[in-house]
Enzyme design. Structure first.
Site, mmCIF file in Angstrom:
data_model
loop_
_atom_site.group_PDB
_atom_site.id
_atom_site.type_symbol
_atom_site.label_atom_id
_atom_site.label_comp_id
_atom_site.label_asym_id
_atom_site.label_seq_id
_atom_site.Cartn_x
_atom_site.Cartn_y
_atom_site.Cartn_z
ATOM 1 N N SER A 24 0.813 -1.222 0.000
ATOM 2 C CA SER A 24 0.000 0.000 0.000
ATOM 3 C C SER A 24 0.843 1.267 0.000
ATOM 4 O O SER A 24 1.797 1.398 0.764
ATOM 5 C CB SER A 24 -0.916 0.029 1.220
ATOM 6 O OG SER A 24 -1.599 1.266 1.274
ATOM 7 N N SER A 26 -0.680 4.110 0.640
ATOM 8 C CA SER A 26 -1.463 5.055 1.459
ATOM 9 C C SER A 26 -0.657 5.686 2.599
ATOM 10 O O SER A 26 -0.752 6.896 2.825
ATOM 11 C CB SER A 26 -2.725 4.389 2.002
ATOM 12 O OG SER A 26 -3.609 4.113 0.947
ATOM 13 N N THR A 71 -9.272 -1.367 2.642
ATOM 14 C CA THR A 71 -9.018 -1.802 1.279
ATOM 15 C C THR A 71 -9.331 -3.296 1.136
ATOM 16 O O THR A 71 -9.869 -3.918 2.056
ATOM 17 C CB THR A 71 -7.590 -1.401 0.837
ATOM 18 O OG1 THR A 71 -7.446 -1.709 -0.545
ATOM 19 C CG2 THR A 71 -6.511 -2.100 1.634
ATOM 20 N N LYS A 75 -13.883 -4.182 2.140
ATOM 21 C CA LYS A 75 -14.759 -3.024 1.922
ATOM 22 C C LYS A 75 -16.247 -3.308 2.127
ATOM 23 O O LYS A 75 -17.004 -2.417 2.474
ATOM 24 C CB LYS A 75 -14.555 -2.453 0.513
ATOM 25 C CG LYS A 75 -13.211 -1.788 0.320
ATOM 26 C CD LYS A 75 -13.117 -1.157 -1.063
ATOM 27 C CE LYS A 75 -11.716 -0.653 -1.327
ATOM 28 N NZ LYS A 75 -11.650 0.185 -2.519
ATOM 29 N N ASP A 111 -14.080 6.229 -3.193
ATOM 30 C CA ASP A 111 -13.529 5.716 -4.454
ATOM 31 C C ASP A 111 -14.187 6.369 -5.668
ATOM 32 O O ASP A 111 -13.511 6.870 -6.565
ATOM 33 C CB ASP A 111 -13.725 4.200 -4.565
ATOM 34 C CG ASP A 111 -12.738 3.420 -3.702
ATOM 35 O OD1 ASP A 111 -11.651 3.961 -3.419
ATOM 36 O OD2 ASP A 111 -13.054 2.280 -3.330
ATOM 37 N N ALA A 137 -17.379 -6.048 -11.892
ATOM 38 C CA ALA A 137 -18.552 -5.687 -11.086
ATOM 39 C C ALA A 137 -18.249 -5.838 -9.596
ATOM 40 O O ALA A 137 -19.129 -6.078 -8.788
ATOM 41 C CB ALA A 137 -19.743 -6.569 -11.480
ATOM 42 N N TYR A 230 -3.016 1.556 -10.832
ATOM 43 C CA TYR A 230 -1.983 2.598 -10.921
ATOM 44 C C TYR A 230 -0.576 2.024 -10.764
ATOM 45 O O TYR A 230 0.406 2.770 -10.764
ATOM 46 C CB TYR A 230 -2.235 3.714 -9.901
ATOM 47 C CG TYR A 230 -2.141 3.297 -8.457
ATOM 48 C CD1 TYR A 230 -0.920 3.299 -7.788
ATOM 49 C CD2 TYR A 230 -3.273 2.904 -7.754
ATOM 50 C CE1 TYR A 230 -0.834 2.907 -6.470
ATOM 51 C CE2 TYR A 230 -3.195 2.514 -6.433
ATOM 52 C CZ TYR A 230 -1.970 2.516 -5.792
ATOM 53 O OH TYR A 230 -1.881 2.129 -4.478
#
Length: 286
Positions: A24, A26, A71, A75, A111, A137, A230
């Site tokens: 991560s 973050s 994450t 979620k 998000d 989905a 990303y």
């Protein structure tokens, strides 16, 4: 020299729960944000296994964490442990940001709004009336499809390997705009009618960088093609879309803006977005 602040007994605590979590970005991004905003706060990554999620959320209250990001794969499951769920997160059925107000935990989903903000800023696309093909989905698709519908997308086609999941998501989002659920094997039938193609699946994500979410020979010059991944910055899917002459948009902006919105929910101050972007780009280049 970066100004850094010692952790002391006044430091406000934040973090992210995930499984896995070592990859991560973050903590790098949000610690820089706190530093830039001159806040006495610190953000850490916590490896929380699914069977420990309930205990971990109770720990937010017990230890007085002010905010937590959530994450993969938590979620959806995390929602049952919260006191309140924001409308957007409730409709999407996924939470990625928790705010702790004196022991009351509220779940949000940043998000979708983060993605749309990055899409508009980086491409200038006017979403009103546009037809969109969403690949996947899962949790990310849910947040983004809801945000695109709220922006006035004309028709959202949702294509997923398991068609049932696509149909179910199409039904949820169908309250806000026209939607069609498809199997991934049916994208050829609709791809020429859309202006915008978006990958929300993990196909192409490090380390499986060669995977493609759909056959690239179906992409056209008139498409704007976007990927939520990303890492790598430009996926194989985007590279091949660009080779066809399509415009492309990567997932880094969504990652930064979902973090920026979380920061703003937690602190009530505008997020230092440029500094956040710089430090993430730096860490991805290393």
């Amino acid at each position: 020299m970066e100004k850094s602040r010692a952790i002391d007994s006044h430091t406000i605590l934040y973090g992210v729960f995930g499984d896995p979590i070592r990859h991560s970005r973050s903590p790098i991004m949000l610690n820089r944000a706190f530093q830039e905003a001159d806040l006495n706060a610190v953000y850490a990554a916590f490896h929380v296994r699914p069977e420990e999620l309930g205990d971990a959320v109770r720990g937010i209250r017990a230890l007085g964490y002010r905010g937590i990001n959530v994450t993969i794969p938590h979620k959806v499951e995390v929602m049952q442990y919260l006191d309140e769920i924001d409308e957007g997160a409730r409709i999407v059925g996924a939470v990625n940001t928790i705010v702790n107000d004196a022991g009351k935990l509220t779940g949000y989903n940043t998000d979708g709004i983060g993605y749309v903000r990055s899409l508009k800023e980086e491409t200038g696309i006017e979403l009103k009336g546009k037809n969109v093909l969403v690949l996947g989905a899962g949790g990310a698709a849910r947040g983004v499809a809801y945000a695109l519908a709220k922006e006035g997308a004309g028709c959202i086609y949702i294509a997923n390997r398991t068609k049932e999941r696509a149909l179910e998501l199409a039904e949820t989002i169908g309250t806000y705009t026209k939607t069609v659920g498809l199997g991934l094997d049916e994208v050829a039938d609709v791809v020429d009618h859309v202006q915008f193609v978006l990958n929300t699946t993990s196909a192409g994500m490090h380390p499986h960088t060669e995977e493609l979410p759909m056959p690239v020979e179906l992409l056209r010059k008139h498409h704007l093609v976007s990927d939520l991944i990303y890492n790598p910055r430009i996926t194989r899917f985007l590279r091949e879309a660009e080779a066809v002459g399509a415009r492309i948009h990567g997932g880094l902006g969504m990652f930064i803006y979902q973090g920026a919105y979380a920061f703003e929910y937690w602190t009530g101050t505008p997020a230092p977005v440029e500094a956040m972007r710089r430090v993430v780009e730096q860490s991805l280049a290393e």
